[in-house]
Design an enzyme around this catalytic site. Structure first.
Site, PDB file in Angstrom:
ATOM      1  N   GLU A  96       6.367  -8.848  -2.527  1.00  0.00           N
ATOM      2  CA  GLU A  96       5.181  -9.296  -3.229  1.00  0.00           C
ATOM      3  C   GLU A  96       4.904  -8.447  -4.452  1.00  0.00           C
ATOM      4  OE1 GLU A  96       2.781 -11.019   0.573  1.00  0.00           O
ATOM      5  OE2 GLU A  96       3.202  -8.902   0.317  1.00  0.00           O
ATOM      6  N   CYS A 117       1.066  -4.546  -9.778  1.00  0.00           N
ATOM      7  CA  CYS A 117       1.445  -3.697  -8.649  1.00  0.00           C
ATOM      8  C   CYS A 117       2.815  -4.139  -8.137  1.00  0.00           C
ATOM      9  CB  CYS A 117       0.379  -3.824  -7.563  1.00  0.00           C
ATOM     10  SG  CYS A 117       0.699  -2.784  -6.139  1.00  0.00           S
ATOM     11  N   CYS A 124       9.228  -0.124   4.896  1.00  0.00           N
ATOM     12  CA  CYS A 124       8.991   1.265   4.524  1.00  0.00           C
ATOM     13  C   CYS A 124       9.288   2.135   5.742  1.00  0.00           C
ATOM     14  CB  CYS A 124       7.538   1.470   4.116  1.00  0.00           C
ATOM     15  SG  CYS A 124       7.167   3.127   3.490  1.00  0.00           S
ATOM     16  N   CYS A 128       3.217   5.517   8.105  1.00  0.00           N
ATOM     17  CA  CYS A 128       1.785   5.841   8.097  1.00  0.00           C
ATOM     18  C   CYS A 128       1.100   4.885   9.083  1.00  0.00           C
ATOM     19  CB  CYS A 128       1.200   5.661   6.695  1.00  0.00           C
ATOM     20  SG  CYS A 128       2.014   6.672   5.436  1.00  0.00           S
ATOM     21  N   CYS A 131      -0.857   1.536   7.938  1.00  0.00           N
ATOM     22  CA  CYS A 131      -0.286   0.702   6.876  1.00  0.00           C
ATOM     23  C   CYS A 131       0.548  -0.445   7.426  1.00  0.00           C
ATOM     24  CB  CYS A 131       0.565   1.566   5.957  1.00  0.00           C
ATOM     25  SG  CYS A 131       1.339   0.656   4.621  1.00  0.00           S
ATOM     26  N   HIS A 238      -5.295  10.976   1.820  1.00  0.00           N
ATOM     27  CA  HIS A 238      -5.849  10.367   3.042  1.00  0.00           C
ATOM     28  C   HIS A 238      -6.294  11.343   4.118  1.00  0.00           C
ATOM     29  CE1 HIS A 238      -4.352   6.995   0.942  1.00  0.00           C
ATOM     30  NE2 HIS A 238      -3.254   6.754   1.609  1.00  0.00           N
ATOM     31  N   CYS A 355      -1.513  -7.922   1.721  1.00  0.00           N
ATOM     32  CA  CYS A 355      -0.141  -8.235   1.309  1.00  0.00           C
ATOM     33  C   CYS A 355       0.603  -6.924   1.397  1.00  0.00           C
ATOM     34  CB  CYS A 355      -0.105  -8.771  -0.116  1.00  0.00           C
ATOM     35  SG  CYS A 355      -1.229  -7.980  -1.235  1.00  0.00           S
TER      36      CYS A 355
HETATM   37  N1  SAH Z   1       4.287   4.612  -0.355  1.00  0.00           N
HETATM   38  C1  SAH Z   1       3.495   4.871  -1.519  1.00  0.00           C
HETATM   39  C2  SAH Z   1       3.105   3.620  -2.295  1.00  0.00           C
HETATM   40  C3  SAH Z   1       2.728   2.384  -1.535  1.00  0.00           C
HETATM   41  S1  SAH Z   1       1.240   2.405  -0.631  1.00  0.00           S
HETATM   42  C4  SAH Z   1       2.265   5.656  -1.142  1.00  0.00           C
HETATM   43  O1  SAH Z   1       2.091   5.947   0.024  1.00  0.00           O
HETATM   44  O2  SAH Z   1       1.494   6.016  -2.034  1.00  0.00           O
HETATM   45  C5  SAH Z   1      -0.017   2.217  -1.803  1.00  0.00           C
HETATM   46  C6  SAH Z   1      -1.334   2.746  -1.282  1.00  0.00           C
HETATM   47  O3  SAH Z   1      -1.961   1.839  -0.360  1.00  0.00           O
HETATM   48  C7  SAH Z   1      -1.219   4.058  -0.549  1.00  0.00           C
HETATM   49  O4  SAH Z   1      -2.243   4.935  -0.982  1.00  0.00           O
HETATM   50  C8  SAH Z   1      -1.442   3.626   0.881  1.00  0.00           C
HETATM   51  O5  SAH Z   1      -1.825   4.698   1.681  1.00  0.00           O
HETATM   52  C9  SAH Z   1      -2.515   2.579   0.714  1.00  0.00           C
HETATM   53  N2  SAH Z   1      -2.749   1.735   1.880  1.00  0.00           N
HETATM   54  C10 SAH Z   1      -1.887   1.420   2.868  1.00  0.00           C
HETATM   55  N3  SAH Z   1      -2.470   0.604   3.768  1.00  0.00           N
HETATM   56  C11 SAH Z   1      -3.726   0.411   3.347  1.00  0.00           C
HETATM   57  C12 SAH Z   1      -4.827  -0.326   3.858  1.00  0.00           C
HETATM   58  N4  SAH Z   1      -4.716  -1.043   4.970  1.00  0.00           N
HETATM   59  N5  SAH Z   1      -5.992  -0.305   3.167  1.00  0.00           N
HETATM   60  C13 SAH Z   1      -6.091   0.400   2.014  1.00  0.00           C
HETATM   61  N6  SAH Z   1      -5.099   1.104   1.480  1.00  0.00           N
HETATM   62  C14 SAH Z   1      -3.914   1.118   2.142  1.00  0.00           C
END
Ligand code: SAH
Length: 369
Positions: A96, A117, A124, A128, A131, A238, A355
């Site tokens: 996406e 974006c 991945c 985390c 996520c 975070h 997404c």
């Molecule tokens: N892997 C990289 C880039 C992709 S994630 C990183 O970790 O920065 C992009 C951002 O979205 C990251 O800050 C991630 O922690 C955040 N993110 C992931 N899941 C999320 C969610 N459910 N709500 C809000 N932000 C989220």
């Protein structure tokens, strides 16, 4: 049934690499620039469009390259400011790419600023816990050509909506590498792609308008600091302490704050650009005011900007965002004594904002300086 191996994408070639390939075919050197002009400036959608190339050369290109390695399968437009492009790759993987329009006074949405974006991996490996992208692990890295293709698809889409004023221009204002995947875990392809995006023979897009977001791969942050191109850096923090961060981001075990924060400082000193610390607010996990105070101190020490992002609920995961009052209180504490902070509000709920983990938001300034 056997499948023919996929052809490499033309969008993964640099002027240098394409010139070398053409030279081996006995073609004059100027052809490479001509071809890339068709791709990036004139946005040719087929080899037949490239009318100033000799027919045999077009046939060779067709036999050698995929002109566009990502097909648009769905374009979901939200009633608000986001647009989601679902792209299918040659191995049928889906990725996406999101267009976030930032409304501006006096102009329609088509003329508003656009942030794109992009994704760098299918799935991945960072795991985390909050996520969606990591739920099924890593399927594979994207190629440089597939990363660039996402931006060209956005150009096709935007050009159709509003014709470009200048042929040389990309059709958007900012790129954030915050889609699916950990960009610094696919370092080589990412850098090659962004070199193509930046080059004047490519999309001609300034490195300072490109933000790379990482979960904190320290050696790669240091490597990025040494690159000639000055990209912006965002860190997915975070958690303001190892204890909190480790509970939600396994990467913190390998690269705890004592390693991560000095690396961010080194990057900052090298590039002199403000780094962004992203901090998603998850109820009962990292939203205590004690975390806010420590985060404020970290931000001040790094001269970093803090982006507070209310957690976007993911189906099947137990995490929730804190109440609005707590979000604002947290932002207030971080903003005290001059740290720069914004609290974001999400946009795009009606197009399935989950997404992967793409976070679609407008910014709401809370406090600065
Ligand atoms: N892997 C990289 C880039 C992709 S994630 C990183 O970790 O920065 C992009 C951002 O979205 C990251 O800050 C991630 O922690 C955040 N993110 C992931 N899941 C999320 C969610 N459910 N709500 C809000 N932000 C989220």
């Amino acid at each position: 049934m056997r499948f023919a191996p996929a052809k490499p994408a033309l969008t993964g070639e640099t002027l240098e690499s394409l010139t070398a390939l053409l030279k081996a075919q006995g073609e004059p050197a100027f052809r490479a620039k001509q071809i890339l002009d068709w791709v990036y400036k004139k946005r040719a959608r087929s080899w037949a469009d490239m009318t100033n190339l000799p027919r045999p050369l077009r046939a060779w290109l067709d036999a050698t390259f995929a002109l566009m390695p990502a097909d648009l399968v769905l374009n979901q437009q939200s009633a608000d400011v986001t647009d989601k492009l679902l792209l299918k790759l040659e191995d049928h993987s889906l990725i996406e790419t999101v267009i976030i329009r930032v409304p501006q006074e006096g102009v329609g949405l088509d003329h508003s600023r656009k942030t794109i974006c992009i994704s760098t991996q299918v799935g991945c490996a960072m795991a985390c816990v909050f996520c969606a992208s990591g739920l099924e692990g890593l399927k594979r890295n994207l190629t440089a050509g597939e990363i660039v293709a996402q931006l060209l698809q956005v150009c096709y889409r935007e050009d159709a909506r509003t014709p470009r004023a200048h042929a040389e221009l990309a059709s958007f204002d900012n790129i954030v590498v915050m889609g699916m995947g950990e960009p610094l875990a696919n370092y080589e392809a990412l850098l090659r792609a962004l070199t193509i995006v930046n080059a004047d023979w490519g999309l001609g897009f300034g490195a300072r308008r490109i933000t790379i977001s990482t979960s904190g791969l320290v050696p790669k942050i240091l490597q990025l600091a040494d690159e000639a191109l000055g990209f912006r850096l965002a860190i997915s923090l975070h958690g303001a302490t190892d204890e909190v961060r480790e509970r939600i981001m396994p990467v913190n075990k390998a690269y705890p704050l004592a390693k991560l924060l000095p690396a961010v400082k080194a990057f900052n000193e090298r590039h002199g650009r403000m780094v962004t610390l992203e901090f998603i607010l998850i109820e009962g996990v990292n939203d205590s005011l004690e975390q806010a105070e420590i985060l404020r101190d970290i931000a001040r020490d790094l001269h970093a900007h803090v982006n507070l992002i209310p957690y976007n609920t993911v189906e099947g995961l137990p995490w929730r965002r804190p109440a609005l009052a707590r979000q604002e209180e947290f932002a207030h504490v971080v903003g005290m004594s001059g740290a720069s902070v914004t609290l974001r509000r999400e946009k795009g709920h009606d197009i399935d904002a989950a997404c992967g983990q793409l976070r679609l938001k407008t910014e709401k300034g809370i406090a600065a300086g």
